[in-house]
Design a protein around this motif. Structure first.
Motif, PDB file in Angstrom:
ATOM      1  N   LYS A  68       1.342   3.858  -3.251  1.00 10.36           N
ATOM      2  CA  LYS A  68       1.041   5.276  -3.049  1.00 10.36           C
ATOM      3  C   LYS A  68       2.270   6.135  -3.390  1.00 10.36           C
ATOM      4  O   LYS A  68       2.154   7.152  -4.093  1.00 10.36           O
ATOM      5  CB  LYS A  68       0.606   5.531  -1.605  1.00 10.36           C
ATOM      6  CG  LYS A  68       0.254   6.971  -1.333  1.00 10.36           C
ATOM      7  CD  LYS A  68      -0.189   7.158   0.105  1.00 10.36           C
ATOM      8  CE  LYS A  68      -0.503   8.621   0.405  1.00 10.36           C
ATOM      9  NZ  LYS A  68      -0.877   8.787   1.820  1.00 10.36           N
ATOM     10  N   LYS A 125       0.847  -1.202   0.000  1.00  9.19           N
ATOM     11  CA  LYS A 125       0.000   0.000   0.000  1.00  9.19           C
ATOM     12  C   LYS A 125       0.876   1.245   0.000  1.00  9.19           C
ATOM     13  O   LYS A 125       0.639   2.184  -0.769  1.00  9.19           O
ATOM     14  CB  LYS A 125      -0.912   0.021   1.226  1.00  9.19           C
ATOM     15  CG  LYS A 125      -2.119  -0.854   1.141  1.00  9.19           C
ATOM     16  CD  LYS A 125      -2.948  -0.680   2.412  1.00  9.19           C
ATOM     17  CE  LYS A 125      -4.058  -1.671   2.509  1.00  9.19           C
ATOM     18  NZ  LYS A 125      -4.811  -1.534   3.771  1.00  9.19           N
ATOM     19  N   ARG A 129      -5.464  -1.022  -2.755  1.00  6.48           N
ATOM     20  CA  ARG A 129      -6.146  -0.836  -1.463  1.00  6.48           C
ATOM     21  C   ARG A 129      -7.500  -1.550  -1.478  1.00  6.48           C
ATOM     22  O   ARG A 129      -7.891  -2.185  -0.497  1.00  6.48           O
ATOM     23  CB  ARG A 129      -6.323   0.637  -1.164  1.00  6.48           C
ATOM     24  CG  ARG A 129      -5.034   1.342  -0.818  1.00  6.48           C
ATOM     25  CD  ARG A 129      -5.236   2.831  -0.716  1.00  6.48           C
ATOM     26  NE  ARG A 129      -6.092   3.184   0.396  1.00  6.48           N
ATOM     27  CZ  ARG A 129      -5.654   3.744   1.520  1.00  6.48           C
ATOM     28  NH1 ARG A 129      -4.381   4.021   1.673  1.00  6.48           N
ATOM     29  NH2 ARG A 129      -6.489   4.032   2.482  1.00  6.48           N
ATOM     30  N   ALA A 130      -8.210  -1.450  -2.596  1.00  2.00           N
ATOM     31  CA  ALA A 130      -9.504  -2.129  -2.711  1.00  2.00           C
ATOM     32  C   ALA A 130      -9.319  -3.643  -2.653  1.00  2.00           C
ATOM     33  O   ALA A 130     -10.122  -4.352  -2.045  1.00  2.00           O
ATOM     34  CB  ALA A 130     -10.193  -1.726  -4.010  1.00  2.00           C
ATOM     35  N   ALA A 144      -5.007   2.838  -5.673  1.00  2.00           N
ATOM     36  CA  ALA A 144      -6.414   2.782  -5.262  1.00  2.00           C
ATOM     37  C   ALA A 144      -6.973   1.363  -5.393  1.00  2.00           C
ATOM     38  O   ALA A 144      -7.666   0.869  -4.496  1.00  2.00           O
ATOM     39  CB  ALA A 144      -7.240   3.758  -6.097  1.00  2.00           C
ATOM     40  N   ASN A 145      -6.656   0.700  -6.481  1.00  2.00           N
ATOM     41  CA  ASN A 145      -7.168  -0.656  -6.678  1.00  2.00           C
ATOM     42  C   ASN A 145      -6.455  -1.676  -5.807  1.00  2.00           C
ATOM     43  O   ASN A 145      -7.047  -2.675  -5.418  1.00  2.00           O
ATOM     44  CB  ASN A 145      -7.116  -1.049  -8.156  1.00  2.00           C
ATOM     45  CG  ASN A 145      -8.271  -0.456  -8.913  1.00  2.00           C
ATOM     46  OD1 ASN A 145      -9.411  -0.814  -8.685  1.00  2.00           O
ATOM     47  ND2 ASN A 145      -7.987   0.496  -9.789  1.00  2.00           N
ATOM     48  N   SER A 150      -2.438   6.428 -10.527  1.00  2.00           N
ATOM     49  CA  SER A 150      -3.150   6.566  -9.251  1.00  2.00           C
ATOM     50  C   SER A 150      -4.121   5.412  -9.046  1.00  2.00           C
ATOM     51  O   SER A 150      -4.403   5.008  -7.920  1.00  2.00           O
ATOM     52  CB  SER A 150      -3.875   7.914  -9.159  1.00  2.00           C
ATOM     53  OG  SER A 150      -4.806   8.055 -10.198  1.00  2.00           O
ATOM     54  N   SER A 151      -4.590   4.835 -10.131  1.00  2.03           N
ATOM     55  CA  SER A 151      -5.476   3.681 -10.050  1.00  2.03           C
ATOM     56  C   SER A 151      -4.757   2.457  -9.484  1.00  2.03           C
ATOM     57  O   SER A 151      -5.382   1.597  -8.859  1.00  2.03           O
ATOM     58  CB  SER A 151      -6.040   3.376 -11.434  1.00  2.03           C
ATOM     59  OG  SER A 151      -6.923   2.300 -11.384  1.00  2.03           O
ATOM     60  N   SER A 190       2.629   6.530  -7.125  1.00  2.00           N
ATOM     61  CA  SER A 190       1.743   7.561  -7.688  1.00  2.00           C
ATOM     62  C   SER A 190       2.269   8.963  -7.412  1.00  2.00           C
ATOM     63  O   SER A 190       2.217   9.834  -8.283  1.00  2.00           O
ATOM     64  CB  SER A 190       0.333   7.422  -7.110  1.00  2.00           C
ATOM     65  OG  SER A 190      -0.224   6.192  -7.484  1.00  2.00           O
TER      66      SER A 190
END
Length: 123
Positions: free
Chosen positions: A11, A7, A49-50, A46-47, A42-43, A14
């Motif tokens: 980050k 994570k 983390r999802a 984010a993905n 950035s995806s 990005s």
């Protein structure tokens, strides 16, 4: 704990890309490629983390596949930017290398999950 490291790493990836993009000279190509690069890079974080909040193994796998695709797309736009900004080759190459390392991790994880699921089904 490994997921927390990734994570943080996705980050940071990005952020590093955002900083690089802010140094690009303004022109039509850089503007368009940069916009795409901001979205796909950035995806990645984010993905990921999802994926860490996935409700099932299948959900986790699907989200990791999205991360894989976004990393590949990010690397593609770096290759295009490098063609039109050869003076930034060193900085672009550093980010491309990190993307390639992250991509290798994601692909390895996907392969492992698929093998584990296959083994579970045949047991």
């Amino acid at each position: 704990m490994y997921s927390e490291t990734l994570k943080t790493r996705t980050k940071a990836y990005s952020i590093s890309i955002g900083k690089l993009i802010s140094t690009l000279p303004f022109n039509v190509l850089n503007k368009n490629y940069s916009n795409q690069l901001v979205r796909c890079s950035s995806s990645v974080g984010a993905n990921y983390r999802a994926a860490c909040r996935a409700k099932s193994t299948a959900d986790f796998l699907n989200k990791l596949k999205i991360v894989e695709e976004e990393l590949d797309e990010t690397m593609f736009f770096f290759e295009l930017l490098e063609e039109f900004n050869p003076d930034l080759k060193v900085e672009i190459s550093k980010n491309w290398k990190e993307g390639n390392e992250l991509l290798s991790i994601m692909v390895s994880s996907i392969i492992t999950i698929r093998k584990n699921e296959q083994n579970r089904k045949t047991s």
